[in-house]
Design a protein around this motif. Structure first.
Motif, PDB file in Angstrom:
ATOM      1  N   PHE A  99      -0.517 -16.445  12.804  1.00 30.08           N
ATOM      2  CA  PHE A  99       0.809 -16.229  12.230  1.00 30.08           C
ATOM      3  C   PHE A  99       0.747 -16.143  10.702  1.00 30.08           C
ATOM      4  O   PHE A  99       1.517 -15.389  10.090  1.00 30.08           O
ATOM      5  CB  PHE A  99       1.771 -17.335  12.652  1.00 30.08           C
ATOM      6  N   SER A 100      -0.151 -16.895  10.086  1.00 29.62           N
ATOM      7  CA  SER A 100      -0.304 -16.775   8.633  1.00 29.62           C
ATOM      8  C   SER A 100      -0.792 -15.379   8.256  1.00 29.62           C
ATOM      9  O   SER A 100      -0.383 -14.823   7.226  1.00 29.62           O
ATOM     10  CB  SER A 100      -1.264 -17.839   8.106  1.00 29.62           C
ATOM     11  N   TRP A 101      -1.640 -14.787   9.117  1.00 29.65           N
ATOM     12  CA  TRP A 101      -2.088 -13.415   8.864  1.00 29.65           C
ATOM     13  C   TRP A 101      -0.922 -12.440   9.009  1.00 29.65           C
ATOM     14  O   TRP A 101      -0.779 -11.516   8.206  1.00 29.65           O
ATOM     15  CB  TRP A 101      -3.211 -13.049   9.844  1.00 29.65           C
ATOM     16  N   VAL A 102      -0.080 -12.657  10.006  1.00 23.97           N
ATOM     17  CA  VAL A 102       1.099 -11.797  10.177  1.00 23.97           C
ATOM     18  C   VAL A 102       1.999 -11.880   8.954  1.00 23.97           C
ATOM     19  O   VAL A 102       2.506 -10.857   8.457  1.00 23.97           O
ATOM     20  CB  VAL A 102       1.875 -12.200  11.450  1.00 23.97           C
ATOM     21  N   GLU A 107       7.064  -9.998   4.258  1.00 26.57           N
ATOM     22  CA  GLU A 107       7.396 -10.883   3.139  1.00 26.57           C
ATOM     23  C   GLU A 107       8.073 -12.164   3.590  1.00 26.57           C
ATOM     24  O   GLU A 107       7.802 -13.239   3.057  1.00 26.57           O
ATOM     25  CB  GLU A 107       8.299 -10.139   2.166  1.00 26.57           C
ATOM     26  N   HIS A 108       8.955 -12.081   4.582  1.00 33.49           N
ATOM     27  CA  HIS A 108       9.696 -13.248   5.049  1.00 33.49           C
ATOM     28  C   HIS A 108       9.548 -13.397   6.556  1.00 33.49           C
ATOM     29  O   HIS A 108       9.330 -12.407   7.270  1.00 33.49           O
ATOM     30  CB  HIS A 108      11.178 -13.130   4.672  1.00 33.49           C
ATOM     31  N   GLN A 109       9.694 -14.622   7.047  1.00 33.94           N
ATOM     32  CA  GLN A 109       9.574 -14.884   8.481  1.00 33.94           C
ATOM     33  C   GLN A 109      10.595 -14.079   9.276  1.00 33.94           C
ATOM     34  O   GLN A 109      10.295 -13.567  10.357  1.00 33.94           O
ATOM     35  CB  GLN A 109       9.762 -16.376   8.757  1.00 33.94           C
ATOM     36  N   GLU A 110      11.808 -13.964   8.748  1.00 29.77           N
ATOM     37  CA  GLU A 110      12.855 -13.256   9.491  1.00 29.77           C
ATOM     38  C   GLU A 110      12.625 -11.750   9.535  1.00 29.77           C
ATOM     39  O   GLU A 110      13.316 -11.042  10.279  1.00 29.77           O
ATOM     40  CB  GLU A 110      14.230 -13.563   8.887  1.00 29.77           C
ATOM     41  N   VAL A 112       9.728 -10.415  10.462  1.00 28.04           N
ATOM     42  CA  VAL A 112       8.728 -10.130  11.497  1.00 28.04           C
ATOM     43  C   VAL A 112       9.425  -9.494  12.704  1.00 28.04           C
ATOM     44  O   VAL A 112      10.451 -10.002  13.168  1.00 28.04           O
ATOM     45  CB  VAL A 112       8.004 -11.420  11.919  1.00 28.04           C
ATOM     46  N   PRO A 113       8.911  -8.382  13.229  1.00 29.49           N
ATOM     47  CA  PRO A 113       9.545  -7.749  14.397  1.00 29.49           C
ATOM     48  C   PRO A 113       9.582  -8.672  15.615  1.00 29.49           C
ATOM     49  O   PRO A 113       8.745  -9.566  15.768  1.00 29.49           O
ATOM     50  CB  PRO A 113       8.659  -6.520  14.658  1.00 29.49           C
TER      51      PRO A 113
END
Length: 307
Positions: A99-102, A107-110, A112-113
């Protein structure tokens, strides 16, 4: 992490073609898609997971050098690279940094698709670390721009069943079902079913274990080596006892084999050994050695020449 391939395959079948490399979008160049196609071939056909991951990184770097307008149009390709990269890291048993790689590419967690959030929740749930995704999934679900995302309902369901309930955050699970997120993600029937699951988990937590010989999952997770060693010792003792009590004549060899097979099957069923966990490798190896030793001890007189 070979068993993650099965999990992803089931997820892909239930989600349509979202896990397949996306077709070329309106990107100004077909080069990134060619890299994605090559990465998929390296992983699916050749099984070269490190090369596939390197290809995903290279493709993401190419996308990062595009103009912002082109980069937005290539969002599907970016998601495709990340999904393949997640699978490659899992196969390389480097799931800790998935997840850190993603997040290096979003830029932000929200941002992420939804499909990537689903894969990450499934991955960390499979390896027994659902807490890694707790904060990220909470932030993602509360973001207003994600409410209309195609996979919003699936993320909410996975967050509830694979993160909150296993971690014991039952009050937060109830709040999720009753909140605006729950009203958007679930139908009335689904909300009731979710509450039933939460209440069942609460009842299980309240029950006092009455049998001291039963080993809980939490105890196994906390002390895997000692627990596995004691279980193997018990199994070895049990099988040796069966061997001493069973007849060693030719006529008794068939029932003996049936007893031995039944004991091994019961062992696998009762202790639910999962080869996907690295902690199971030593256990599996010891079990194999034990089976070979018992086989030689029981059947060597019938197929080995006398010396």
């Amino acid at each position: 992490m070979s068993s993650l391939s099965d999990t992803q395959a089931r997820f892909c079948r239930s989600s349509g073609s979202a896990c397949s490399p996306p077709p070329p979008s309106s990107c100004s160049s077909s080069q990134p898609f060619n890299v994605l196609d090559s990465a998929a071939e390296l992983m699916m056909v050749h099984g070269d997971f490190q090369a596939a991951f390197d290809a995903c990184n290279a493709g993401l770097e190419k996308l990062g050098r595009l103009e912002p307008e082109d980069n937005n149009r290539c969002a599907d390709l970016k998601a495709g690279f990340c999904m393949l990269g997640v699978q490659a890291l899992a196969e390389l048993n480097q799931w800790q940094g998935v997840f850190s790689w993603v997040l290096q590419h979003y830029e932000h967690q929200e941002d992420v698709p939804a499909k990537i959030m689903q894969l990450c929740i499934l991955l960390y749930s499979k390896v027994g670390e659902p807490a890694v995704m707790q904060e990220a999934a909470r932030v993602w679900l509360r973001c207003p721009s994600n409410v209309r995302a195609a996979g919003f309902r699936s993320v909410a369901e996975l967050y509830l069943l694979h993160v909150l309930v296993p971690l014991g955050y039952l009050e937060e699970a109830r709040e999720l079902v009753a909140s605006e997120v729950g009203s958007v993600a679930f139908t009335e029937e689904q909300r009731q079913t979710a509450l039933d699951v939460v209440e069942e988990k609460a009842r299980q937590n309240q029950e006092d274990p009455t049998n001291p010989e039963v080993t809980s999952d939490s105890e196994i997770a906390a002390h895997p080596a000692s627990t596995q060693g004691s279980l193997l010792q018990k199994l070895d003792t049990m099988l040796r006892c069966l061997y001493r009590k069973c007849p060693r004549t030719g006529s008794g060899s068939f029932p003996l084999r049936k007893v031995f097979l039944a004991a091994v099957l019961l062992y696998m069923l009762l202790f639910r050994m999962d080869p996907a966990f690295p902690s199971s490798y030593m256990w599996i190896s010891k079990l194999l050695k034990l089976i070979k030793r018992m086989w030689r001890a029981m059947f060597a007189p019938h197929y080995q020449p006398l010396t």
